[in-house]
Enzyme design. Sequence first.
Site, PDB file in Angstrom:
ATOM      1  N   SER A  44     -12.285  -2.427 -15.686  1.00 27.02           N
ATOM      2  CA  SER A  44     -11.363  -1.330 -15.977  1.00 27.02           C
ATOM      3  C   SER A  44     -11.600  -0.083 -15.145  1.00 27.02           C
ATOM      4  O   SER A  44     -12.731   0.325 -14.898  1.00 27.02           O
ATOM      5  CB  SER A  44     -11.478  -0.934 -17.447  1.00 27.02           C
ATOM      6  OG  SER A  44     -10.802   0.285 -17.659  1.00 27.02           O
TER       7      SER A  44
ATOM      8  N   ARG B 264      -5.517   4.459  -7.438  1.00 33.43           N
ATOM      9  CA  ARG B 264      -6.036   3.149  -7.060  1.00 33.43           C
ATOM     10  C   ARG B 264      -5.850   2.815  -5.589  1.00 33.43           C
ATOM     11  O   ARG B 264      -6.736   2.225  -4.973  1.00 33.43           O
ATOM     12  CB  ARG B 264      -5.350   2.085  -7.924  1.00 33.43           C
ATOM     13  CG  ARG B 264      -5.741   2.237  -9.364  1.00 33.43           C
ATOM     14  CD  ARG B 264      -4.959   1.332 -10.282  1.00 33.43           C
ATOM     15  NE  ARG B 264      -5.479   1.509 -11.638  1.00 33.43           N
ATOM     16  CZ  ARG B 264      -5.037   0.837 -12.690  1.00 33.43           C
ATOM     17  NH1 ARG B 264      -4.081  -0.057 -12.557  1.00 33.43           N
ATOM     18  NH2 ARG B 264      -5.566   1.046 -13.869  1.00 33.43           N
TER      19      ARG B 264
END
Lengths: 248, 666
Positions: free
Chosen positions: B284, B337
């Site tokens: 995660s 990301r």
Amino acid sequence: MKLTLKIWRQKNAQDKGAMVDYKIDGIEPDMSFLEMLDVFNEQQINTGGDPVAFDHDCREGICGMCSLFINGEAHGPDRGVTTCQLHMRMFKDGDTITIEPFRAAAFPVVKDLVVNRSAFDRIQHAGGFVSVNTSGNTIDANTIPVNKQDADAAFDAATCIGCGACVATCKNSSAMLFVAAKVSQYALLPQGQVEAVDRVLNMVKQMDDEGFGNCTNTGACEVECPKGISLENIARMNREYLSASMKG
Amino acid sequence: MALDSKIPDGAIADKWTNYKDHINLVNPANKRNLDIIVVGTGLAGGSAAATLAELGYNVKAFCFQDSPRRAHSIAAQGGINAAKNYKGDGDSVYRLFYDTVKGGDYRARESNVHRLAEVSSNIIDQCVAQGVPLAREYGGLLDNRSFGGTLVSRTFYAQGQTGQQLLLGAYSAMNRQIGRGKIKMHNRHEMLELVIIDGKARGIIARNLITGEIERHSAHAVVIGSGGYGNVFFLSTNAMGSNATAAWKIHKKGAFFANPCYTQIHPTCIPVSGDHQSKLTLMSESLRNDGRIWVPAKLEDAKAIREGKKKATDLAEADRDYFLERRYPAFGNLVPRDVASRAAKERCDAGFGVNKTGEAVYLDFAAAIKRYGAEAAYVKSLDANDSALITKLGTEIVKSKYGNLFQMYYKIVDEDPYTSPMMIYPAVHYTMGGTWVDYNLMTTIPGCFSIGESNFSDHGANRLGASALMQGLADGYFVLPYTIGDYLAPDIKMGAISTDRPEFVEAENSVKELIANFMDNKGTHSVDYFHKKLGKIMWDKVGMARNEKGLNEAISEIAALREEFYKDVKVPGTDKGFNQELEKAIRVADFLELGELFAKDALHRNESCGGHFREEYQTEEGEALRDDENFAYVAAWEYKGKPSDAVLHKEALVYENIKLVQRSYK
């Protein structure tokens, strides 16, 4: 690693089925158990054999799809893992590994190692929910504070992945741990208290109707549960059931 | 055909409200005369099925898994965003909207994203009311954490299993409707064809995966909620069964496919260990709240680590390069990301990788353990100079936050992440492209809707963390139930649709023909053999960084591989029962077309944006170089027989509320 695999082969639900022995070579310790089966299947296809059917999907221990009874244990010899998280480093070169489907009357075999766990869904249809409309017109989430200990305990119960290891490992094929986890989650939260009585009665009735056996407090389910769902949940469900029976 | 996005008029904050005030409604008594098919039962499909059934429609839901509870949404770890401003740190609907559009590199549709931000708060209220045990503070109120790409704490979570809990919430809502008979659930079924009658979607052809039977199902509308297509890369963080078939079949029947090249590469995944690997496991993003990412500062140290002569813990602080903190001081380890992934690849390409293959960086919790331990010692009035005690106390706290993730890492890698840093590397995770939909979430086929990851609209070229769960549930619970009613209102007198119509017969025959071709093929290679080959082309040439030459090669290589696949694939067994190889063959056939369109889309987009990085278009510092003048549009492809003939349609993206600027996280 060189291994001997004893695998349960069964064409379909009607077929009688039997154990079949296979030899396999070239298995690496860092392969997952399911990757080992992938390699096995690839060899089967290339040599004109029939690949073995097994259930799997997320391969990270959360979807609950993988099953397998390995050397007499649900999800194999490692603790706190599903079959997809089991790695071949748990085995030794030259080992014989027995691979069977999860066995229980309520989980009929579909093919080879694949079983039908829809009975779990039907138990949920009977009461595994809070009767709240999905319109979004509910009260603000922080209107009802929930004690952190209760929220955490509810979460622990809610982490059940519905894999069925508890049923497969129980000498009575009881689904008590699974049902208790769901009942506990709702019993510990203020949401859904209104229908708590009906919920536990309906879910337990459905569990019995599906043909699951009774709990005799052996505790094997807790030992084999990949998510560490505790027996306390069964105690909590029994209390809920008793109090519901008296009210009902 | 011109694309009409049907964005309502008015100020951005009023569009959704005005829209709802003026759409057609279906009388509750008429809803029971209308059938809706929902394909896929993850967060989007599951929440849609439950809500539509509750409204009174007859819902037929389909999933390939043995139970809706197993949809891959269940694997989402970190959290779900909502603009509740419970922390008082300045969050608002506008900020969530702004962060999402910026995070998506200005390639999302403003109106859809604003609607998403507006309904985000309702999602949390809804889930809590359903008994979803989200994390709480000691006072009993909901807790939050922060995620990449934002400066506020707006992410609600349930340890590292948020997706599981939210999905089980939607699943429980479905169960209630299944129990009432309002949803007819078809487990272990796969949609293989869309049926169009008089220009409208009116049903599907599905295969019962247990019996092999081909079934016809009719409805007044069809909703696709079948997730993303990351498995086109073979190795991805998706579940093994995740596939593009439903979305691709509707594409071939006329639904435009938008921005296929937008793929999220997630920075924190467990690295590839060998050729036998079947999938990649994500760690995660929430770990980046406490984990510091670094590589050795000196090449010789990196080499020594790869050769096993040195360990991470042998390197002094001065010999480590915390490259995200160095390059992006404002956001540090919490950059989005795409930025984090590229930075990791850049370091590994430069020779600083830390595992055997040189494709891994460290994610280190030592500092967090020390910090938390010292805090705990202070609170408990214990000896703050006792380092063993500090480590013990700190480890307990890290365990309570991320315990299940650390356990998962340990089981896969066989190394204890509490004492030596995790090794991580980027992997294919989420696809932002998908079927083109208008504001109503309807595709270019009337009556065929697409929700959640299978559509394209909300994430732009990059998806921020904790926004996928938000979109899935927003579409299913709160958006589609309105928009589909508007579409169905004229259909109330239509009555049930017969599956004896010639359109059903024709669609069924094409499915049977496809299957017969596979079963009769006397090929020599397994389906996986081709899937792995496709994945390698995709990763090498259409992966984290792309260039014109590689993309051209990929396009012809994929076309050739597809030809070889049809000639040489071997599908054992029979189509008359449970056959997992046949299931895979049908899915891989679609990936082999989608992969080519993917590369074609990447080739035409002469810019870098979000998850699409073209090497020719970068700044001097190696950051993505967007071209708003020429590429501020959605690329929607129309199918014309084969991917190479696909026709490009453009939906211009108009930004009235957000100024397009260079994204900076410095």
